[in-house]
Design a protein around this motif. Structure first.
Motif, short mmCIF file in Angstrom:
data_model
loop_
_atom_site.label_atom_id
_atom_site.label_comp_id
_atom_site.label_asym_id
_atom_site.label_seq_id
_atom_site.Cartn_x
_atom_site.Cartn_y
_atom_site.Cartn_z
N ASP A 31 0.82 -1.20 0.00
CA ASP A 31 0.00 0.00 0.00
C ASP A 31 0.86 1.26 0.00
O ASP A 31 0.51 2.27 -0.63
CB ASP A 31 -0.92 0.00 1.21
CG ASP A 31 -2.07 -0.98 1.04
OD1 ASP A 31 -2.12 -1.65 -0.01
OD2 ASP A 31 -2.90 -1.09 1.97
N ALA A 32 1.99 1.22 0.71
CA ALA A 32 2.87 2.38 0.72
C ALA A 32 3.44 2.64 -0.67
O ALA A 32 3.52 3.80 -1.11
CB ALA A 32 4.00 2.16 1.73
N ARG A 35 0.69 4.14 -2.84
CA ARG A 35 0.47 5.56 -2.55
C ARG A 35 1.59 6.42 -3.14
O ARG A 35 1.36 7.49 -3.69
CB ARG A 35 0.37 5.78 -1.05
CG ARG A 35 -0.90 5.24 -0.43
CD ARG A 35 -1.11 5.82 0.95
NE ARG A 35 -0.01 5.47 1.85
CZ ARG A 35 0.02 4.39 2.61
NH1 ARG A 35 -1.00 3.53 2.58
NH2 ARG A 35 1.04 4.15 3.41
N GLY A 38 1.11 6.61 -6.87
CA GLY A 38 0.01 7.50 -7.21
C GLY A 38 0.38 8.95 -7.05
O GLY A 38 0.04 9.80 -7.89
N ALA A 39 1.10 9.26 -5.98
CA ALA A 39 1.51 10.65 -5.77
C ALA A 39 2.49 11.10 -6.84
O ALA A 39 2.44 12.23 -7.33
CB ALA A 39 2.15 10.79 -4.38
N THR A 128 -8.80 12.68 -1.08
CA THR A 128 -8.37 11.34 -1.46
C THR A 128 -8.93 11.05 -2.82
O THR A 128 -10.01 11.45 -3.17
CB THR A 128 -8.88 10.27 -0.51
OG1 THR A 128 -10.28 10.30 -0.55
CG2 THR A 128 -8.41 10.46 0.90
N GLU A 131 -5.51 7.42 -3.86
CA GLU A 131 -4.52 7.12 -2.83
C GLU A 131 -5.11 6.42 -1.62
O GLU A 131 -4.40 5.78 -0.87
CB GLU A 131 -3.82 8.41 -2.36
CG GLU A 131 -2.98 9.07 -3.45
CD GLU A 131 -3.85 9.86 -4.41
OE1 GLU A 131 -3.39 10.09 -5.52
OE2 GLU A 131 -4.96 10.21 -4.05
N GLY A 132 -6.37 6.57 -1.31
CA GLY A 132 -6.91 5.89 -0.13
C GLY A 132 -8.28 6.44 0.21
O GLY A 132 -8.82 7.30 -0.47
N SER A 136 -8.47 10.03 5.31
CA SER A 136 -7.35 9.28 5.87
C SER A 136 -6.13 10.15 6.06
O SER A 136 -5.15 9.71 6.64
CB SER A 136 -7.00 8.10 4.95
OG SER A 136 -6.56 8.59 3.70
N ARG A 138 -4.08 11.07 3.78
CA ARG A 138 -3.02 10.74 2.84
C ARG A 138 -2.90 11.84 1.78
O ARG A 138 -3.90 12.41 1.36
CB ARG A 138 -3.30 9.40 2.17
CG ARG A 138 -3.38 8.28 3.17
CD ARG A 138 -3.83 7.03 2.47
NE ARG A 138 -3.96 5.93 3.42
CZ ARG A 138 -4.57 4.80 3.16
NH1 ARG A 138 -5.08 4.59 1.98
NH2 ARG A 138 -4.65 3.86 4.08
N GLY A 140 -2.87 13.89 -1.52
CA GLY A 140 -3.51 13.76 -2.82
C GLY A 140 -3.17 14.96 -3.70
O GLY A 140 -2.28 15.73 -3.41
N SER A 205 -8.88 7.38 10.38
CA SER A 205 -9.58 7.11 9.12
C SER A 205 -10.78 6.22 9.28
O SER A 205 -11.29 5.70 8.33
CB SER A 205 -8.61 6.46 8.14
OG SER A 205 -8.19 5.21 8.63
#
Length: 673
Positions: A31-32, A35, A38-39, A128, A131-132, A136, A138, A140, A205
């Protein structure tokens, strides 16, 4: 049973929990990476100065209070729900500040926070997307500008996962188990986790997905219990089995402890999803939590299955390292302090046990035992009469002090109430229910060698003295206790002292009762600690003086907690009644009678203290509640482990059934037969 089957049954209790931990770790890494990819694809970058601290979103919101804004510059939300209200302050990372009242802060312009105020202007909204889940926190790349613009579709909070509210004050959540209520939410009372004044927590989250915490989390406890049951069907008939050159060994004592570890772990891991959901633990923290829990189960299984005393010591030391992170899971000041206290005291105890193990190795080498078998338990037990008595006596004393520290026995017991009160409820259940018993089972292995080398008098006197001192401390501290979880921790000390007293008696009846007491105590204490976690979330505190009318407030939860305390008090029909009766009978028949007489008096004091404080929590109307308020239900997921644990504990009190032969053979092993 074939050699391959034996090897599988002996390695699965260790390998399956380790594989489960690896699965959680791999899931987090995957998942890391997703992310980060995606970033990078969206071109999102967070500027940082060299040496500057990473931006941290310190705004904490809960359901019912509107969307959150994060960023590394002073962020302004577009037209939308109002900010929480006056008297609040927030930092949006990177040094930008927002504060109530007029004027300008030291690091950024003042931002209005009064009721109904809205912030015009442009803003970068992490939101989000791919990314999630929403809310959360995170990073975006969703942006918008203008006083009245709305966030793009999909970037705002989603029902049940993203809306947040401030951590203090009053909450708009519906009333129910785990819901914050005026003046009674987390951080609202003396029993809540301490937090610096004015501090804001990181955003949560929402509940962790059920597939992550429920299905995978029960694999390793089920594997331990299944392997223990399979070995219980064969070991009493065929005798002990070994694998990998006698590195792993299973006799009746090993099988009994595997069954105890598996049963308690199943209950605790089944309680994890409800615990994490009510705690609003985010996914990375949940993965880390489960990774450590299953590594903890692997270490305990390795300690139980180890045929070499050196491997046994390493496995018990591994439990200290893993559980230290679990005790500090909440990352509050009190939990971190408890974790450090736990590490320091238990490390000192383990160092003493290591020195005792080294001395025993020296005695074995001096007795002519080959180096490869100088710490093999079966070899040492068979040739214990050749060991030097003086060295063996010193080694046994050090081991009793060292492993006694992990088992919660005096004088190195001070870590236990702090660690049990600060750890998450399922972790406290595992530590009290099986970690103490696993450490004491390791001590029992050394006792067999010491009895063969020195006679039974030395270990009997030593264990009886430690048991009486521990019981006296537990009874005195129970009389003055004001915290629910600490009360249960001191109750664990009381029961471990009874186990030590039964071991000192040394008769087959006493030793069988000791093993039955380990299993019954593990089941009852697991139910009690898991129920105390629900009580803390329901009432917002663990202070006994602030908890009233639990039976009226939540009948199912109050009944489960009351039944668990009845079991811990040693009342029928639960298993602790039969085990305590067996210990008392064996003590009067074979001694030491002086220790048993003192223990009975101290047990009465502990009984009265535990019963009085539990009745104070259960009876009467809830403080500050309307008499016509509807009772708070306990969900099926939360109630199932409590009911199953009580049923198993009651079944042990009625009959051990097919486990009777296994129990008697395990008692004979401890007795040196």
């Amino acid at each position: 049973m074939t050699h391959a089957t034996t090897a599988l049954l002996l390695t699965a209790p260790i390998v399956v929990p380790l594989a489960t931990s690896a699965a959680y770790a791999a899931s987090g890494l995957r998942d890391a990476k997703a992310r980060a990819a995606g970033a990078a694809a969206l071109g999102h970058r967070t500027p940082r100065r060299r040496g500057a601290a990473a931006p941290v979103a310190t705004l904490v919101l809960r359901p019912g209070r509107g969307p959150a804004t994060y960023g590394t510059t002073p962020a302004a939300a577009p037209d939308g729900p109002p900010y929480p209200g006056p008297g609040t302050a927030a930092r949006t990372g990177g040094g930008a500040a927002a504060s109530s009242g007029p004027g300008t802060g030291s690091e950024g312009p003042a931002v209005p926070t009064g009721p109904g105020s809205r912030l015009p202007g442009a803003s970068t909204w992490p939101g989000t997307g791919p990314e999630g889940p929403a809310g959360s926190g995170r990073p975006g790349a969703h942006t918008w500008s203008g006083p009245g613009s709305a966030p793009p579709s999909g970037s705002g909070p989603r029902p049940g996962t993203g809306p947040f509210a401030w951590s203090g004050g009053r909450s708009a959540e519906p009333r129910g188990l785990g819901a914050d209520r005026p003046g009674r939410g987390p951080g609202a009372g003396p029993g809540a986790s301490p937090r610096p004044k004015g501090a804001l927590r990181a955003a949560r989250s929402g509940p962790v997905p059920r597939p992550l915490t429920g299905r995978l989390g029960l694999v390793s406890p089920a594997a331990i219990l299944t392997c223990g049951a399979a070995l219980a069907c064969t070991v009493p008939d065929s005798g002990p089995v070994t694998a990998y050159g006698r590195l792993l060994r299973a006799d009746a004592l090993t099988v009994w402890m595997l069954l105890t570890v598996g049963a308690v772990a199943c209950l605790a891991c089944a309680a994890n999803p409800a615990h994490l959901a009510h705690e609003r633990t985010d996914e990375p923290a949940a993965r880390r939590y489960h990774l450590l829990v299953h590594a903890f189960l692997a270490a305990m299984s390795a300690a139980v299955l180890a045929a070499n005393l050196g491997v046994l010591w390493v496995a018990i030391e591994a439990t200290t390292i893993v559980t230290a992170f679990l005790v500090g899971h909440r990352r509050t000041r009190a939990s971190v302090e408890a974790a450090w206290k736990y590490v320091v005291i238990c490390s000192a105890g383990i160092a003493l046990a290591f020195l005792g193990t080294v001395l025993l190795y020296y005695a074995a080498r001096q007795a002519g035992i080959p180096e490869a078998y100088a710490l093999d338990w079966q070899t040492l037990a068979a040739r214990a009469d050749r060991l030097d008595p003086s060295v063996t006596r010193l080694a046994t004393g050090l081991v009793v002090l060292g492993f006694g520290a992990k088992a919660g026995l005096a004088p190195l017991h001070a870590w236990l109430p702090d660690a049990h009160s600060q750890a998450p409820a399922p972790v406290s259940a595992l530590m009290s229910g099986v970690l103490l018993s696993v450490a004491f089972a390791g001590l029992l292995r050394y006792k067999v060698i010491a009895d063969a080398a020195l006679g039974t008098g030395f270990t009997r006197t030593l264990l009886a003295g430690v048991a009486v001192v521990t019981l006296a401390l537990a009874a005195a501290l129970l009389l003055a206790q004001r915290d629910c979880k600490r009360m249960l921790a001191y109750s664990s000390m009381e029961h471990m002292s009874l186990i030590a007293l039964g071991t000192a008696a040394g008769s087959p009846l006493a030793l069988s009762a000791v093993l039955l007491h380990m299993a019954g105590h593990g089941l009852a204490k697991t139910v009690a600690f898991c129920a105390s976690g629900h009580i803390a979330r329901l009432c917002g505190t663990t202070r006994i003086g602030r908890i009233r009318g639990l039976l009226a407030h939540s009948p199912c939860l109050g009944t489960a907690f009351a039944a668990a305390v009845v079991a811990l008090l040693g009342l029928p029909p639960f298993g602790l009644f039969a085990s305590e009766l067996g210990i008392a009978r064996a003590g009067f028949l074979s001694g030491p009678r002086w220790a048993l007489a003192a223990a009975l008096v101290l047990m009465l004091a502990a009984f009265a203290a535990l019963a009085a404080r539990t009745a104070r929590m259960l009876l009467g109307p809830p403080p500050g509640e309307d008499d016509e308020a509807e009772p708070v239900p306990l969900g099926a997921d939360a109630a199932a482990p409590l009911v199953a644990g009580l049923a198993a504990c009651a079944a042990l009190g009625v009959t051990t059934g097919p486990l009777t032969r296994l129990l008697s053979e395990a008692g004979e092993i401890i007795g040196g037969h």
